[in-house]
Design an enzyme around this catalytic site. Structure first.
Site, PDB file in Angstrom:
ATOM      1  N   CYS A   9      13.906  10.789   6.507  1.00 56.51           N
ATOM      2  CA  CYS A   9      13.826  10.445   8.186  1.00 56.51           C
ATOM      3  C   CYS A   9      14.848  10.563   8.954  1.00 56.51           C
ATOM      4  O   CYS A   9      14.818  11.063  10.039  1.00 56.51           O
ATOM      5  CB  CYS A   9      13.101   9.111   8.172  1.00 56.51           C
ATOM      6  N   GLU A  52       9.537   1.519  10.756  1.00 65.03           N
ATOM      7  CA  GLU A  52      10.767   2.658  10.959  1.00 65.03           C
ATOM      8  C   GLU A  52       9.924   3.915  10.772  1.00 65.03           C
ATOM      9  O   GLU A  52       9.048   4.173  10.004  1.00 65.03           O
ATOM     10  CB  GLU A  52      11.149   2.276   9.143  1.00 65.03           C
ATOM     11  N   GLU A  91      10.056  16.293  14.659  1.00 67.16           N
ATOM     12  CA  GLU A  91      10.375  16.199  13.377  1.00 67.16           C
ATOM     13  C   GLU A  91       9.418  17.121  12.455  1.00 67.16           C
ATOM     14  O   GLU A  91       8.413  17.062  12.421  1.00 67.16           O
ATOM     15  CB  GLU A  91      10.004  14.949  13.021  1.00 67.16           C
ATOM     16  N   LYS A 111       0.975  -1.396  -0.027  1.00 70.92           N
ATOM     17  CA  LYS A 111      -0.009  -0.058   0.056  1.00 70.92           C
ATOM     18  C   LYS A 111       0.773   1.344   0.013  1.00 70.92           C
ATOM     19  O   LYS A 111       1.623   1.654   1.013  1.00 70.92           O
ATOM     20  CB  LYS A 111      -0.895  -0.117   1.294  1.00 70.92           C
TER      21      LYS A 111
HETATM   22  P1  NAD Z   1       2.357   8.584   7.808  1.00 69.33           P
HETATM   23  O1  NAD Z   1       2.197   7.823   9.071  1.00 69.33           O
HETATM   24  O2  NAD Z   1       1.073   9.520   7.680  1.00 69.33           O
HETATM   25  O3  NAD Z   1       1.761   7.457   6.315  1.00 69.33           O
HETATM   26  C1  NAD Z   1       2.826   6.412   6.221  1.00 69.33           C
HETATM   27  C2  NAD Z   1       1.781   5.176   5.444  1.00 69.33           C
HETATM   28  O4  NAD Z   1       0.828   4.791   6.339  1.00 69.33           O
HETATM   29  C3  NAD Z   1       1.020   6.012   4.472  1.00 69.33           C
HETATM   30  O5  NAD Z   1       0.964   4.692   3.317  1.00 69.33           O
HETATM   31  C4  NAD Z   1      -0.370   6.250   4.976  1.00 69.33           C
HETATM   32  O6  NAD Z   1      -1.546   5.973   4.176  1.00 69.33           O
HETATM   33  C5  NAD Z   1      -0.510   4.928   5.899  1.00 69.33           C
HETATM   34  N1  NAD Z   1      -1.330   5.068   7.051  1.00 69.33           N
HETATM   35  C6  NAD Z   1      -1.784   6.365   7.538  1.00 69.33           C
HETATM   36  N2  NAD Z   1      -2.423   5.887   8.583  1.00 69.33           N
HETATM   37  C7  NAD Z   1      -2.534   4.486   8.847  1.00 69.33           C
HETATM   38  C8  NAD Z   1      -3.047   3.727   9.882  1.00 69.33           C
HETATM   39  N3  NAD Z   1      -3.894   4.302  10.597  1.00 69.33           N
HETATM   40  N4  NAD Z   1      -3.093   2.524   9.795  1.00 69.33           N
HETATM   41  C9  NAD Z   1      -2.260   2.083   8.766  1.00 69.33           C
HETATM   42  N5  NAD Z   1      -1.627   2.659   7.671  1.00 69.33           N
HETATM   43  C10 NAD Z   1      -1.759   4.120   7.695  1.00 69.33           C
HETATM   44  O7  NAD Z   1       3.521   9.182   7.112  1.00 69.33           O
HETATM   45  P2  NAD Z   1       4.094   9.839   6.000  1.00 69.33           P
HETATM   46  O8  NAD Z   1       3.553  11.374   6.333  1.00 69.33           O
HETATM   47  O9  NAD Z   1       3.687   9.255   4.663  1.00 69.33           O
HETATM   48  O10 NAD Z   1       5.661   9.870   5.921  1.00 69.33           O
HETATM   49  C11 NAD Z   1       6.411  10.473   6.571  1.00 69.33           C
HETATM   50  C12 NAD Z   1       6.943   9.901   7.977  1.00 69.33           C
HETATM   51  O11 NAD Z   1       7.670   8.681   7.429  1.00 69.33           O
HETATM   52  C13 NAD Z   1       8.139  10.839   8.574  1.00 69.33           C
HETATM   53  O12 NAD Z   1       7.759  10.531  10.086  1.00 69.33           O
HETATM   54  C14 NAD Z   1       9.335   9.850   8.399  1.00 69.33           C
HETATM   55  O13 NAD Z   1      10.312  10.178   9.285  1.00 69.33           O
HETATM   56  C15 NAD Z   1       8.725   8.637   8.275  1.00 69.33           C
HETATM   57  N6  NAD Z   1       9.899   7.896   7.625  1.00 69.33           N
HETATM   58  C16 NAD Z   1      10.921   6.994   8.364  1.00 69.33           C
HETATM   59  C17 NAD Z   1      11.588   6.329   7.459  1.00 69.33           C
HETATM   60  C18 NAD Z   1      12.513   5.259   8.378  1.00 69.33           C
HETATM   61  O14 NAD Z   1      13.359   4.668   7.664  1.00 69.33           O
HETATM   62  N7  NAD Z   1      12.608   5.286   9.506  1.00 69.33           N
HETATM   63  C19 NAD Z   1      11.979   6.621   6.037  1.00 69.33           C
HETATM   64  C20 NAD Z   1      11.062   7.322   5.522  1.00 69.33           C
HETATM   65  C21 NAD Z   1      10.075   8.069   6.294  1.00 69.33           C
END
Ligand code: NAD
Length: 489
Positions: free
Chosen positions: A292, A258, A392, A183
């Site tokens: 991230c 992650e 962040e 997804k």
């Molecule tokens: P997000 O948590 O809003 O969404 C991530 C994914 O989860 C999306 O596909 C979203 O549709 C889905 N999602 C949202 N709510 C959900 C739920 N309740 N249940 C299941 N799936 C759900 O994050 P984002 O805004 O897309 O990404 C940014 C974040 O990702 C930042 O905090 C960043 O640090 C983190 N990130 C971490 C790494 C790492 O390797 N640690 C790498 C890249 C990004």
């Protein structure tokens, strides 16, 4: 804006059981080019019914059909071919990623896509090397272990490195013999969908990878709650990671998370300052700061702070936002209007809490001004307890904080809930290793920043999550260990 590329985003369908289909509810949603604000295309609005269908297809593919019968060597060959096809379609995939995410085409084509290909080839090699062991137990018994796939993995990924974050999960999951429902994030689904065609072309049996798109959180939630899913491999925000942990408790799924970061980049006075300035600017402005592991907290030794910031500001002035499709651009558009608004509001917060804005701080005008660009921004005189030093931001905003000695630097670095990455810049090798050991972070870079390799583990301490991606260690998170006893008496 540059429009030289012939690559077009076509309307997206769901990829379930080897077939491309509209969403069960027949609805679609629009995806936007953040550099222009224009709609790129429409995507299928998947809901719980589509999650059910995708999980059912993945379960079928896991339990019957060619995938469970296939030798590890043949699985490896398919994964290797996927890597080669990613290289073959580099321009198309890179352009789609840039159109969808706003990142410079330089990054999409020469960093993201080559690493996607490498990750598939790296785990192609591992497919034949996942095995158990014989164990010297007491008594007349033979004990051995089997490393078995978990079953159906739901891979839920964010928008900042859309295809790369998917590859980090798909490649080890498939190498170990699992099947997957992927997804992508609502804003950036285009490369994931193109990947469905690449999997078909590489000869992956139907249902082994399924791809569902949707604009709401409900689609991800449906996968997390689904009893047919064995594991959630998640990259995203800490808040969503916490929700996933809570929601997956009911079915006791395996979960790897992650999550976010607020990584300290520590510069000592004895460092190679030119190199450290380069590292600090790349550390925060690469990927428009939507990274991230971004080095968003610059900890600088007091006696060089002014000199260091002077050099850093010179370099920051050269890092100007530009058309992401222009090969010369090194700083693109933020992913969405919502993200831009969030970043600008953090900048206001920094000003109101008393930090000194020394570069950027505003929306940037590129082309007709409709894109979501923010100037590379630097704050001086930041205290470690200010909001911009704690939270962040996930944008191009650097918080400079001074320290007196190594002890103070380590304390400041660790006094944050996150623990994803950190860096140390010094010519003193003893100090470098001592500080590296004391930093609470999953990755520590010494005299460098932002290095990644499929063979090097990546993941977080503390609120940055748990589990590791990449390297041989990721494979543990995609297998169960079975202990078999044989009576030899
Ligand atoms: P997000 O948590 O809003 O969404 C991530 C994914 O989860 C999306 O596909 C979203 O549709 C889905 N999602 C949202 N709510 C959900 C739920 N309740 N249940 C299941 N799936 C759900 O994050 P984002 O805004 O897309 O990404 C940014 C974040 O990702 C930042 O905090 C960043 O640090 C983190 N990130 C971490 C790494 C790492 O390797 N640690 C790498 C890249 C990004």
């Amino acid at each position: 804006m540059t429009t030289t590329s012939a690559v077009r985003a076509k309307p997206g369908k769901l990829f379930i059981g080897g077939k491309w289909a509209d969403a069960a509810g027949g609805k679609t949603f629009a995806t936007t080019n953040p550099a222009t604000g224009e709609t790129l295309t429409t995507l299928a609005e998947g809901d719980e019914r589509d999650a059910d269908a995708a999980v059912a297809a993945a379960r079928r593919a896991f339990e019957s059909g060619p995938w469970p019968e296939m030798s590890a060597s043949d699985r490896g060959k398919i994964l290797w071919k996927v890597g080669d096809l990613v290289d073959k379609y580099n321009e198309e995939l890179g352009t789609l990623e840039t159109l969808d995410n706003g990142k410079p085409i330089f990054e999409s084509r020469y960093v993201d896509m080559p690493m996607v290909a490498e990750v598939f080839r790296y785990y192609a090699g591992w497919a034949t090397k996942i095995h158990g062991e014989t164990v010297p137990v007491k008594g007349p018994f033979l004990n051995y272990t089997l490393r078995e796939p978990l079953g159906v993995v739901a891979a839920i990924v964010p928008w900042n490195f859309p295809l790369l974050m998917a590859a980090w999960k798909l490649a080890p999951a498939l190498a170990a013999g699992n099947t997957v429902v992927l997804k992508p994030a609502p804003w950036t689904s285009l490369t994931a969908l193109r990947m469905g065609e690449i999997f078909e072309e590489a000869g992956l049996p139907e249902g082994v990878v399924n791809i569902v798109t949707g604009s709401t959180r409900d689609l991800g939630r449906a996968l997390v709650r689904h009893p047919g899913v064995n594991k959630i491999a998640f990259t995203g925000s800490t808040a969503t990671g916490q929700e996933i942990m809570r929601e997956s408790a009911a079915t006791l799924k395996r979960v790897t998370l992650e999550l976010g970061g607020k990584s300290p980049n520590i510069v000592f006075a004895d460092a190679d300052l030119e190199a450290a300035v380069r590292g600090a600017t790349i550390g925060i402005f690469y990927g428009k700061g939507e990274v991230c592991a971004a080095g968003s907290r610059l900890l600088v030794e007091k006696k060089i702070k002014d000199d260091f910031l002077g050099k850093l500001l010179e370099r920051t002035r050269k890092t100007q936002p530009g058309d992401p499709l222009d090969p010369k651009t090194r700083f693109g558009a933020l992913v969405s209007q919502e993200q831009m608004t969030k970043v600008l509001s953090y900048i206001e917060k920094g000003k109101s809490e008393g930090a000194k804005l020394v570069a950027g701080g505003e929306r940037a005008q590129v082309g007709d001004g409709k894109g979501f660009f923010v100037q590379p921004t630097v704050f001086d005189n930041v205290a470690n307890d200010m909001t911009i030093a704690r939270e962040e931001i996930f944008g191009p905003v650097l918080a400079a904080i001074e320290f007196g000695d190594a002890e103070e630097a380590v304390r400041a670095a660790n006094s944050n809930p996150y623990g994803l990455a950190a860096a140390v810049w010094t010519r003193d090798i003893v100090k470098a290793h001592r500080v590296a050991r004391r930093l609470q972070a999953g990755t520590v870079w010494i005299n460098t920043y932002n290095n990644y390799d499929p063979a090097a583990a990546f993941g977080g301490y503390k609120m940055s999550g748990y589990g590791r991606e990449l390297s041989m260690h990721a494979l543990e998170h995609y297998t169960e260990l079975k202990s078999v006893w044989v009576n030899l008496a």
